[in-house]
Design an enzyme around this catalytic site. Structure first.
Site, mmCIF file in Angstrom:
data_model
loop_
_atom_site.group_PDB
_atom_site.id
_atom_site.type_symbol
_atom_site.label_atom_id
_atom_site.label_comp_id
_atom_site.label_asym_id
_atom_site.label_seq_id
_atom_site.Cartn_x
_atom_site.Cartn_y
_atom_site.Cartn_z
ATOM 1 N N SER A 75 0.810 -1.223 0.000
ATOM 2 C CA SER A 75 0.000 0.000 0.000
ATOM 3 C C SER A 75 0.838 1.266 0.000
ATOM 4 O O SER A 75 0.385 2.311 -0.477
ATOM 5 C CB SER A 75 -0.943 0.007 1.205
ATOM 6 O OG SER A 75 -0.214 -0.117 2.420
ATOM 7 N N ASP A 236 -6.094 7.486 8.768
ATOM 8 C CA ASP A 236 -6.130 6.201 9.470
ATOM 9 C C ASP A 236 -4.984 6.034 10.468
ATOM 10 O O ASP A 236 -4.913 5.038 11.169
ATOM 11 C CB ASP A 236 -6.152 5.032 8.480
ATOM 12 C CG ASP A 236 -4.871 4.906 7.651
ATOM 13 O OD1 ASP A 236 -3.874 5.566 7.977
ATOM 14 O OD2 ASP A 236 -4.888 4.135 6.674
ATOM 15 N N HIS A 239 -1.188 4.816 7.400
ATOM 16 C CA HIS A 239 -0.570 5.105 6.112
ATOM 17 C C HIS A 239 -0.125 6.567 6.050
ATOM 18 O O HIS A 239 -0.704 7.419 6.716
ATOM 19 C CB HIS A 239 -1.554 4.808 4.976
ATOM 20 C CG HIS A 239 -1.887 3.355 4.863
ATOM 21 N ND1 HIS A 239 -3.015 2.805 5.441
ATOM 22 C CD2 HIS A 239 -1.228 2.339 4.264
ATOM 23 C CE1 HIS A 239 -3.039 1.503 5.191
ATOM 24 N NE2 HIS A 239 -1.971 1.188 4.481
#
Length: 342
Positions: A75, A236, A239
Site C-alpha cells: 500500500s 487512518d 498510512h
C-alpha cells in the site's frame, strides 16, 4: 559459497541473530495477540477502502522513447491514504525523473494494497512484458504485521530482484519502514514492531545488494519523523499522508536517478554527508542503514575485490533529499496527448 548464498546466510542471521522476541510466558503472548487485534481493528475502521488512481501514463514533455518506471510492492507503493494520483510516490518519482533525464517516463504500477513479499513474483510477472528500465519496490510492512517468516519474505524479495535484474531492469528497494511509531499500536507490541521492522529492513538490504539492486532506508522517513509530526500520517494514522509520501519519494529519487546515470553530480557537491560515504561489510552496512534516514546501500569493491573476510562489501551513501514538485506541478508535466490515470 557464492556471493549470493553468503548474503542470504547473513540475511537470515540479521533477522534471527540477537533479535529473538524472548517472550516470557503465555500471559504476555496473549497480551500481544490482543494488542495486535485491537490495533488492526482500529486501523481498518479508519482506512479508506478505495485505492487512489494509479497515475499510470507518460510524464515529461520530451521527445524520444520513454524510460519505463515500474512500481511494485504494498500500500505504500500504491499511495493508500491520499486522494489523487499526483500525491502518490510513483507519480512523484516519475515526474521528477522525467525532468532529470530530460526524457518522457512511462509509469507502470502493479503494487497492491495489502501486498506481501510472497506476492512479488506475481507482480514481477505482470511488469516484465512492459520491459521496465527501473523498478521501485516498497515492501515489508505487511510482512511484519502478518508475521510472515522473515526468511521467506527475504527470499521472495531476493528472487524478485534477481529476475528483474536479469531482465536488464535496475532495482531500488525502499526497505521496511519503522512501525514503532504507529499510534494505534500500543505497548508492548509497538516496541516489538520497531525491532521486527528494523531487523527485516537489514535483512532485505543484504539480500537485495547480493542480487545487484540498491536499497534506501525508509525507516526514519516513515518512522521517527512521524512521531513528532502527525501531518505525515493520513486519517487512518497508519498510512502516510501526501506529505509523508513526498518525503519517501524524495528519499528514493536520488538512488533511482543515479542507477540510471541521470542524477547530477552537482547535486551532491559540498554535502557533508558524502564525507561520511563509507564502505563496510554488507551486514554492518545493512544494520547501520536500517535506522538512518534515506541511507542508500549498494554493492562495491575494495582493491578490486567484491568481498572481504566478513562478507561482500557495500557502500553506504546519504544524499540530501530533493524538493519534490507539488501535485499541481506534477499534473503539468504529464505528457500532452497521453492518457494518464488520475
Amino acid at each position: 559459497m557464492t556471493r549470493a548464498s553468503r548474503a542470504r546466510k547473513l540475511a537470515t542471521a540479521a533477522v534471527y541473530g540477537g533479535g529473538g522476541v524472548g517472550l516470557a510466558g503465555a500471559a504476555l503472548v496473549q497480551l500481544l495477540r490482543e494488542e495486535a487485534r485491537r490495533a488492526r481493528r482500529g486501523i481498518e475502521s479508519r482506512t479508506a477502502q478505495a485505492d487512489p488512481p494509479t497515475g499510470e501514463g507518460v510524464y515529461g514533455h520530451y521527445r524520444g522513447a520513454p524510460l519505463v518506471l515500474a512500481v511494485l510492492g504494498d500500500s505504500s507503493a500504491v499511495g493508500l491514504g491520499v486522494q489523487t494520483a499526483a500525491e502518490t510516490p510513483g507519480v512523484l518519482v516519475a515526474a521528477a525523473l522525467a525532468e532529470l533525464a530530460e526524457r518522457p517516463v512511462r509509469l507502470v504500477k502493479v503494487a497492491r494494497s495489502g501486498g506481501r513479499s510472497t506476492e512479488l513474483a506475481g507482480q514481477v510477472e505482470r511488469v516484465l512484458p512492459h520491459s521496465p528500465d527501473i523498478a521501485m519496490v516498497m515492501i515489508g510492512a505487511n510482512d511484519v504485521t502478518s508475521r510472515t517468516k522473515p526468511a521467506i519474505a527475504v527470499r521472495r524479495l531476493a528472487e524478485a530482484v534477481r529476475t528483474l535484474e536479469a531482465a536488464g531492469c535496475r532495482v531500488v528497494v525502499g526497505t521496511c519502514p519503522d512501525l514503532g511509531t504507529i499510534r494505534p499500536i500500543a505497548q508492548p507490541l509497538r516496541t516489538l514492531a520497531r525491532r521486527w521492522s528494523r531487523q527485516l529492513a537489514a535483512a532485505q538490504t543484504i539480500a537485495v545488494v547480493a542480487e545487484g539492486g540498491r536499497t534506501v532506508s525508509l525507516g526514519s522517513v516513515l518512522g521517527p519523523a512521524f512521531a513528532t509530526d502527525r501531518t505525515m500520517f493520513s486519517s487512518d494514522e497508519f498510512h502516510p499522508s501526501a506529505a509523508g509520501y513526498a518525503a519517501a519519494a524524495a528519499s528514493l529519487l536520488p538512488s533511482i536517478a543515479d542507477s540510471l546515470g541521470v542524477w547530477p553530480a552537482s547535486a551532491d557537491r559540498g554535502l557533508r554527508s558524502l564525507r561520511r560515504d563509507t564502505v563496510r561489510p554488507v551486514a554492518q552496512a545493512a544494520a547501520r542503514a536500517a535506522g538512518r534516514t534515506g541511507t542508500e546501500v549498494q554493492a562495491t569493491e575494495v582493491r578490486g575485490e567484491d568481498a572481504g573476510p566478513r562478507g561482500p562489501w557495500a557502500r553506504l551513501r546519504r544524499r540530501r533529499p530533493p524538493e519534490m514538485a507539488s501535485p499541481a506541478e506534477v499534473g503539468a508535466v504529464a505528457a500532452g496527448g497521453v492518457q494518464v490515470d488520475r
